[in-house]
Design a protein around this motif. Structure first.
Motif, PDB file in Angstrom:
ATOM      1  N   ARG A  30       0.825  -1.208   0.000  1.00  0.00           N
ATOM      2  CA  ARG A  30       0.000   0.000   0.000  1.00  0.00           C
ATOM      3  C   ARG A  30       0.860   1.260   0.000  1.00  0.00           C
ATOM      4  N   ARG A  33       2.302   1.609  -3.486  1.00  0.00           N
ATOM      5  CA  ARG A  33       1.260   2.041  -4.414  1.00  0.00           C
ATOM      6  C   ARG A  33       0.882   3.489  -4.180  1.00  0.00           C
ATOM      7  N   LEU A  37       1.066   6.580  -6.898  1.00  0.00           N
ATOM      8  CA  LEU A  37      -0.070   7.442  -7.215  1.00  0.00           C
ATOM      9  C   LEU A  37       0.284   8.915  -7.004  1.00  0.00           C
ATOM     10  N   ALA A  58      -6.582  10.179 -12.301  1.00  0.00           N
ATOM     11  CA  ALA A  58      -6.712   8.724 -12.221  1.00  0.00           C
ATOM     12  C   ALA A  58      -6.383   8.068 -13.553  1.00  0.00           C
ATOM     13  N   GLY A  62      -3.319   5.453 -14.572  1.00  0.00           N
ATOM     14  CA  GLY A  62      -3.683   4.094 -14.958  1.00  0.00           C
ATOM     15  C   GLY A  62      -4.552   3.401 -13.940  1.00  0.00           C
ATOM     16  N   THR A  63      -5.409   4.188 -13.275  1.00  0.00           N
ATOM     17  CA  THR A  63      -6.288   3.603 -12.269  1.00  0.00           C
ATOM     18  C   THR A  63      -7.646   4.288 -12.343  1.00  0.00           C
ATOM     19  N   SER A  64      -8.481   4.078 -11.361  1.00  0.00           N
ATOM     20  CA  SER A  64      -9.804   4.695 -11.338  1.00  0.00           C
ATOM     21  C   SER A  64      -9.876   5.755 -10.252  1.00  0.00           C
ATOM     22  N   LYS A  65     -10.865   6.635 -10.382  1.00  0.00           N
ATOM     23  CA  LYS A  65     -11.031   7.683  -9.371  1.00  0.00           C
ATOM     24  C   LYS A  65     -11.358   7.079  -8.010  1.00  0.00           C
ATOM     25  N   VAL A  67     -10.152   4.440  -6.751  1.00  0.00           N
ATOM     26  CA  VAL A  67      -8.898   4.034  -6.103  1.00  0.00           C
ATOM     27  C   VAL A  67      -8.237   5.244  -5.448  1.00  0.00           C
ATOM     28  N   TYR A  71      -7.405   5.720  -1.409  1.00  0.00           N
ATOM     29  CA  TYR A  71      -6.085   6.004  -0.843  1.00  0.00           C
ATOM     30  C   TYR A  71      -6.008   7.374  -0.171  1.00  0.00           C
TER      31      TYR A  71
END
Length: 240
Positions: A30, A33, A37, A58, A62-65, A67, A71
């Motif tokens: 975590r 990661r 981010l 996001a 390469g991720t979603s909002k 995510v 975090y």
């Protein structure tokens, strides 16, 4: 007794140890990661500006909002996380520059130059972190300001001791705070329009002159220094 077979107590401890190991690995994952981010968000803000929406950050990460919200809890949480990163870098650069310089005048100018260089490296990120904010983001800026006030006070005391000038303690405590306000306000304006502004070196020199001798130093220090008071910055540099 079979020594190769764990006792019931030892066998009972293994699941806990394994769980602890998984917890550590998950926490490390975590943390890694989260750092990824933050780096992706800084790149996005650097390119697109402080108003870049979370869904764009996001996408570039390469991720979603969802995510990002998991975090950081939202844009203010992301601002706080990026602020930790940026403020640490500014602190490291400014404090290092101050420690490396020789003499209080050179130290002040070196600290201002380092601050301006950090701001100019990414104006959008600078605006995102140091712009209007609430909560933890403002706490970070205040903590950095408090640390710089302490450092500048030390060097101001050395400078005043060299010129035999000892102001009242309450005035001595005000100057670093006022100086940082001037530096930050000038930095904000300079970063916002760098094409028509002086270089970081030139602006650092000018701000140092203003802080130590005043904006009209050539007009007021010519007569003042004749009577033995208010030396110019060049004279202060030679003393230091």
């Amino acid at each position: 007794m079979n020594l190769t077979t764990p006792s019931s107590d030892a066998a009972g401890e293994q699941p806990d140890d394994a769980a602890d190991g998984r917890d550590v690995r998950w926490a490390d994952h975590r943390q890694q990661r989260r750092a990824e981010l933050i780096r992706a968000a800084r790149k996005s803000i650097h390119r697109c500006g402080p108003a870049v929406p979370m869904d764009q950050i996001a996408a570039e990460a390469g991720t979603s909002k969802s995510v990002l919200y998991r975090y950081f809890g939202g844009k203010e949480g992301l601002r706080t996380a990026i602020g930790n990163d940026v403020v640490l870098g500014v602190r490291r650069a400014v404090v290092s520059a101050g420690h490396k310089a020789s003499g209080p005048v050179d130290t002040l100018q070196a600290m201002i130059r380092a601050y301006l260089a950090q701001a100019a490296a990414s104006p959008h990120t600078y605006a995102f972190v140091l712009g209007p904010a609430e909560g933890n983001a403002q706490e970070q800026v205040r903590a950095l300001t408090d640390e710089l006030v302490i450092l500048m006070t030390e060097h101001l005391q050395a400078l005043l001791a060299a010129t035999n000038r000892v102001p009242a303690p309450e005035l001595l405590s005000l100057w670093p705070t006022a100086a940082l306000g001037l530096i930050r306000a000038a930095g904000d304006r300079w970063v916002a329009d760098p094409t028509s502004s002086p270089s970081a070196d030139a602006l650092a020199g000018t701000l140092t002159e203003w802080l130590l001798s005043g904006i009209a130093a050539p007009l007021i220090t010519g007569s003042a220094t004749d009577s033995g008071s208010t030396p110019t910055t060049k004279q202060l540099s030679s003393i230091a």
